[in-house]
Design a protein around this motif. Structure first.
Motif, PDB file in Angstrom:
ATOM      1  N   PRO A 191       0.784  -1.244   0.000  1.00  0.00           N
ATOM      2  CA  PRO A 191       0.000   0.000   0.000  1.00  0.00           C
ATOM      3  C   PRO A 191       0.813   1.291   0.000  1.00  0.00           C
ATOM      4  O   PRO A 191       0.382   2.289   0.532  1.00  0.00           O
ATOM      5  CB  PRO A 191      -0.817  -0.129   1.284  1.00  0.00           C
ATOM      6  CG  PRO A 191       0.087  -0.880   2.206  1.00  0.00           C
ATOM      7  CD  PRO A 191       0.846  -1.851   1.344  1.00  0.00           C
ATOM      8  N   GLY A 203      -0.522  -2.238  -4.143  1.00  0.00           N
ATOM      9  CA  GLY A 203      -1.410  -3.060  -3.325  1.00  0.00           C
ATOM     10  C   GLY A 203      -1.325  -4.525  -3.702  1.00  0.00           C
ATOM     11  O   GLY A 203      -0.254  -5.081  -3.923  1.00  0.00           O
ATOM     12  N   SER A 231      -2.866  -5.272   0.540  1.00  0.00           N
ATOM     13  CA  SER A 231      -3.703  -4.199   0.033  1.00  0.00           C
ATOM     14  C   SER A 231      -4.010  -3.174   1.116  1.00  0.00           C
ATOM     15  O   SER A 231      -4.000  -3.488   2.315  1.00  0.00           O
ATOM     16  CB  SER A 231      -5.022  -4.775  -0.493  1.00  0.00           C
ATOM     17  OG  SER A 231      -5.967  -3.762  -0.709  1.00  0.00           O
ATOM     18  N   SER A 232      -4.314  -1.944   0.689  1.00  0.00           N
ATOM     19  CA  SER A 232      -4.755  -0.924   1.642  1.00  0.00           C
ATOM     20  C   SER A 232      -6.028  -1.370   2.360  1.00  0.00           C
ATOM     21  O   SER A 232      -6.273  -0.976   3.504  1.00  0.00           O
ATOM     22  CB  SER A 232      -4.985   0.407   0.930  1.00  0.00           C
ATOM     23  OG  SER A 232      -5.943   0.275  -0.094  1.00  0.00           O
TER      24      SER A 232
END
Length: 240
Positions: free
Chosen positions: A9, A80, A108-109
């Motif tokens: 991220p 991500g 991932s965020s």
């Protein structure tokens, strides 16, 4: 070899070790400018770097494919995790190469947000609007998710002003489609890079402005009850 990797991220500290090794041993490293900037400290001096943006990605991926077919070790880097918001980009890579490619997942965020906000993915639905094409089915799906009393983690669509679907647009759409105005919302910006977090209601979110680097959490109004076994510890009253 050609492999697509998720670079996390936006902070190189979240890059999986296997992915870092692949970059360090690559002949060619390709990706969008912002993603290349994240992993640049790992790219060997001998590697060819191919950067791209939305407008020239097809032509640049064609160049990566030529190098791959010439026998070069090629790594295409995604922000991500590939399978959260990068699936259309993966399709472009495979179209350029003419065959399926190997993928290496990343963080991932959405996963970082779930950790920050303490929500369980079993009780949460992830939806991304960061995609090309018709967003209508995904908008309807978000309404149904909230009606089904689930949390929603949402990545907005920021890059095209004509079709942007930012948190304030999302909030307005949900209000128009019957989601309660007091539904609790969080907007987090720049996860892992000096985070800013905003908390409020859906109605307040419709008036809140934030940057492109944002992700939303819309909390269910009726959280799922704990399903673990009852505690055997005595209550304070029982202890007396």
């Amino acid at each position: 070899m050609i492999i697509c990797i998720g670079a996390g991220p936006g902070d190189i500290g979240y890059l999986p070790r296997r992915s870092a090794d692949l970059i360090a041993n690559a002949d060619v490293v390709a990706g969008f400018n912002a993603v290349i900037d994240v992993v640049r400290p790992l790219i060997p001096d001998s590697a060819q770097v191919i950067q791209m943006g939305y407008r020239d990605q097809v032509a640049q991926l064609d160049e990566v494919a030529k190098l791959h077919h010439a026998g070069k070790n090629c790594v295409v880097v995604f922000m991500g995790d590939i399978h959260f918001s990068g699936f259309q980009y993966l399709e472009r890579v495979e179209r350029a190469c003419g065959h399926p490619v190997e993928t290496m997942p990343g963080l991932s965020s959405a996963q970082v947000l779930a950790s920050r906000a303490k929500v369980c993915f079993d009780e949460t639905t992830f939806i991304t609007f960061h995609r090309r094409g018709d967003l209508t089915p995904f908008k309807r799906h978000l309404v149904h998710v909230l009606q089904d009393q689930r949390n929603a983690i949402v990545i907005p669509c920021p890059w095209d002003e004509a079709r942007s679907f930012m948190p304030w647009h999302i909030a307005a759409y949900l209000l128009e489609n019957g989601i309660p105005a007091d539904q609790q919302v969080e907007v987090w910006e720049n996860l892992t890079r000096g985070e800013a977090e905003w908390h409020g209601t859906l109605a307040e979110c419709a008036e809140h402005r934030c940057s492109d680097m944002s992700i939303m959490l819309i909390r269910t109004k009726t959280p799922m009850a704990s399903q673990i076994e009852p505690s055997h510890l005595p209550t304070p009253e029982q202890a007396q």
